[in-house]
Design an enzyme around this catalytic site. Structure first.
Site, PDB file in Angstrom:
ATOM      1  N   TYR A 102      -9.925 -25.642  32.212  1.00 58.98           N
ATOM      2  CA  TYR A 102     -10.855 -24.995  33.139  1.00 58.98           C
ATOM      3  C   TYR A 102     -11.250 -25.908  34.300  1.00 58.98           C
ATOM      4  CZ  TYR A 102     -11.631 -21.603  29.323  1.00 58.98           C
ATOM      5  OH  TYR A 102     -11.490 -20.672  28.329  1.00 58.98           O
ATOM      6  N   HIS A 119      -5.956 -24.599  22.089  1.00 59.94           N
ATOM      7  CA  HIS A 119      -6.131 -23.508  23.048  1.00 59.94           C
ATOM      8  C   HIS A 119      -5.107 -22.392  22.858  1.00 59.94           C
ATOM      9  CE1 HIS A 119      -7.808 -22.760  27.371  1.00 59.94           C
ATOM     10  NE2 HIS A 119      -7.700 -21.643  26.688  1.00 59.94           N
TER      11      HIS A 119
END
Length: 265
Positions: free
Chosen positions: A43, A101
């Site tokens: 991110y 992830h």
């Protein structure tokens, strides 16, 4: 994880790439009552998230801070270094939860979870999670992770209820966190939610979040709007009736937002 549980509502930081804005929003979220903040190395905002956590008046031990390791850093040495870099960026000594992830690319269950187990033993992380896994991949993760899988993070909302996967996780005492719970704004346009929200004088988003929470699923909606930030936080206080839950359960349309070319399904 520690004795702390995952709160039913958390603050998601996906797409909050402006440092000052992200740090301010994380701090505002914590001051408003949030106790779970979710980020990821991909991110590009871990430093801002850490700043927001540190500058809020909320004691650090009261906040669940989670990040995720990207799929090209899941080999043993790379994963350990990635977590250490995340801690350094965030200015924190420990992370409450670290996720794999995506189970692709360099993901290798024996090596990936050996690294996570070592980080857990060393006290750098307090819990281990997996994101975007199928049932089969979750079974494999449980086999190789000695510390135990604490949390499964998946896309989940009224148009993607994930019944079978959720049931599997719950039957193994794995908590569920829903990412993309607002369908990136599309939740507002779901007719069933609009009708129920009109009857309750609240927003369709609040009804959708309340539905997740009625199933025991935590949600991490993100927003840059302070009004919506507060509204999202208030959603666990909405108690849906059995008929309202059944109305949402009965939605047959399906929509998946997070569906990259490398997705494992």
């Amino acid at each position: 994880m520690s004795e702390r549980t995952i709160p039913l509502i958390g603050f998601g930081t996906y797409r909050l790439e402006d440092h000052d804005q992200c740090a301010a929003l994380v701090s505002e979220a914590l001051e408003a009552g949030y106790r779970h903040v979710d980020t990821a190395s991909a991110y590009n905002n871990e430093a801002a998230v850490g700043e927001g956590v540190r500058t809020a008046s909320v004691p650090r031990e009261d906040v669940v801070v989670a990040t995720k390791v990207w799929y090209d850093r899941l080999d043993y040495g790379d994963l350990k270094r990635s977590v250490e870099v995340s801690l350094d960026r965030m200015g924190l000594s420990t992370l409450d939860l670290v996720y794999v992830h995506w189970p692709v690319s360099t993901y290798d269950p024996p090596r990936t979870f050996a690294a996570l187990d070592m980080l857990f033993e060393d006290g750098l992380i307090d819990g281990i999670g997996v994101a975007n896994f199928t049932i089969e991949q979750l079974e494999s993760a449980r086999e190789y992770c000695e510390a135990g899988i604490d949390v499964l993070q998946i896309e989940c909302h009224p148009l993607l209820p994930q019944w079978e996967l959720c049931e599997y996780a719950y039957s193994r005492d794995i908590d569920i966190v829903a990412h993309t719970p607002l369908l990136q704004g599309e939740l507002e346009d779901v007719p069933e939610l609009r009708e129920l929200s009109a009857d309750r004088n609240c927003s369709p988003v609040q009804v959708g979040l309340a539905w997740l929470q009625s199933r025991g699923i935590s949600a991490i909606p993100g927003t840059s709007d302070l009004t919506h930030l507060v509204e999202n936080f208030e959603s666990p206080s909405i108690e849906l009736t059995e008929d309202e839950q059944a109305t949402i359960d009965g939605i047959e349309r399906r929509r998946r937002i997070a569906d990259p070319y490398f997705a494992p399904w």
